[in-house]
Design a protein around this motif. Structure first.
Motif, short mmCIF file in Angstrom:
data_model
loop_
_atom_site.label_atom_id
_atom_site.label_comp_id
_atom_site.label_asym_id
_atom_site.label_seq_id
_atom_site.Cartn_x
_atom_site.Cartn_y
_atom_site.Cartn_z
N GLN A 61 4.07 2.08 5.72
CA GLN A 61 4.90 0.91 5.98
C GLN A 61 5.03 0.10 4.71
OE1 GLN A 61 3.65 -1.39 9.35
NE2 GLN A 61 3.47 0.39 10.70
N PHE A 62 6.23 -0.41 4.47
CA PHE A 62 6.47 -1.21 3.29
C PHE A 62 6.22 -2.68 3.63
CE2 PHE A 62 9.13 -3.66 0.33
CZ PHE A 62 8.69 -3.12 -0.87
N GLY A 63 5.38 -3.31 2.85
CA GLY A 63 5.06 -4.70 3.09
C GLY A 63 3.83 -5.11 2.34
N TYR A 64 2.95 -5.81 3.04
CA TYR A 64 1.74 -6.34 2.43
C TYR A 64 0.52 -5.81 3.18
CZ TYR A 64 4.96 -9.49 0.07
OH TYR A 64 5.99 -9.99 -0.68
N SER A 65 -0.62 -6.08 2.60
CA SER A 65 -1.89 -5.70 3.21
C SER A 65 -2.60 -6.96 3.68
CB SER A 65 -2.76 -4.94 2.21
OG SER A 65 -4.03 -4.66 2.75
N ALA A 66 -2.94 -7.01 4.95
CA ALA A 66 -3.60 -8.18 5.54
C ALA A 66 -5.06 -7.84 5.79
CB ALA A 66 -2.92 -8.59 6.83
N THR A 67 -5.96 -8.51 5.08
CA THR A 67 -7.39 -8.33 5.26
C THR A 67 -7.89 -9.42 6.22
OG1 THR A 67 -7.62 -7.43 3.04
CG2 THR A 67 -9.63 -8.20 4.11
N VAL A 68 -8.41 -9.00 7.35
CA VAL A 68 -8.80 -9.92 8.42
C VAL A 68 -10.30 -9.82 8.64
CG1 VAL A 68 -8.42 -10.63 10.80
CG2 VAL A 68 -6.55 -9.64 9.49
N ALA A 69 -10.97 -10.96 8.69
CA ALA A 69 -12.36 -11.04 9.11
C ALA A 69 -12.36 -11.73 10.47
CB ALA A 69 -13.21 -11.82 8.12
#
Length: 276
Positions: A61-69
């Motif tokens: 997928q083209f976009g961003y990477s979301a790092t979730v805690a």
């Protein structure tokens, strides 16, 4: 770009049942911008976006990477109960650093830190960028290993590293190799025999002795150096080697029945030259 759940409305201790367990994951965050088209020589308006590849989905997928805690509601919950932090970045960039960005503000809130469960994207990170920093914040990491990473993974000062834990060198090979080359299905749903072998490793784990110090270093002790557990033999520290005795010195007492050793006499000085 980062966000954390601390603020004026947050009061430490509000989550009374929060024991400090959380999960960290990096997922795709699609963007409305179109990806670059190399065939037409067109760039994308999302200059910091990229392609996000996931192990569970073969289509990027083209976009961003979301790092979730996040704090999970239960062990089987599909969605987290409370998101504690979010970092949006270019895919596959600063994976470990973004996780630490989420964890660091939680310590300032006075929240407890216990277990942090992560996926294989963090298992492959260099220790200086994620694992050591997370442990310095008080978290114990729950890691997921690939099939070729299970079992004996290396050693440190003679102690073998088995599935992420330093153990006594006297651990039986049957216990050390219990998970070697096992696939994901066998490890995630272990049978009774595998559970028994994993539980039998516990007495051989190195114990926490001291630390962490100012450099976040800890000292571990082998269980064989203390009180033996079960049939684990006690490890005796060998005495230091004795320094060799210098028998050329005449001030040492010789053994009984042997004449003393004498040093060779120095040659007599020659005649001095006559003064002029």
């Amino acid at each position: 770009m980062s966000w954390s759940s601390h603020g004026r409305s947050w009061r430490p201790g509000r989550e009374r049942n929060f024991a400090g367990d959380l999960g960290i994951d990096t997922t795709a965050a699609p963007t409305f911008a179109r990806p670059p088209r190399t065939g037409k020589g067109l760039a994308s308006t999302g200059i910091t976006a990229g392609w996000q590849y996931s192990a569970s989905d073969g289509l990027p997928q083209f976009g961003y990477s979301a790092t979730v805690a996040a704090r999970p509601r239960t062990l089987t919950a599909a969605f987290p109960q409370l998101a504690l932090g979010l970092v949006v970045d270019t895919p596959h960039k600063r994976i470990g650093a973004n996780a630490i960005t989420n964890l660091a503000p939680l310590a300032d809130l006075g929240l407890p830190a216990r277990f942090a469960a992560v996926d294989r994207a963090y298992t492959d990170q260099a220790a200086d960028y994620f694992a050591r920093l997370a442990r310095a914040l008080g978290y114990q990491l729950v890691l997921d290993y690939k099939q070729d990473q299970r079992g004996i993974q290396g050693s440190a000062h003679g102690a073998p590293l088995i599935d992420g834990t330093l153990t006594c060198p006297l651990i039986p090979d049957r216990l050390a190799q219990a998970t070697t080359s096992l696939d994901d299905a066998a490890v995630r749903t272990p049978d009774d025999e595998l559970n028994a072998l994993i539980a039998a490793r516990q007495p051989y784990f190195l114990h926490h002795k001291q630390g962490p110090n100012a450099h976040h270093a800890i000292r571990l002790q082998c269980p064989a150096a203390g009180t033996p557990l079960g049939d684990l033999p006690r490890f005796e520290v060998p005495p230091p080697p004795r320094r060799p005795t210098d028998r050329r010195r005449s001030d040492r007492r010789p053994p009984a029945g042997r004449p003393p050793l004498r040093q060779a006499p120095h040659p007599a000085p020659g005649p001095r030259p006559a003064p002029r």
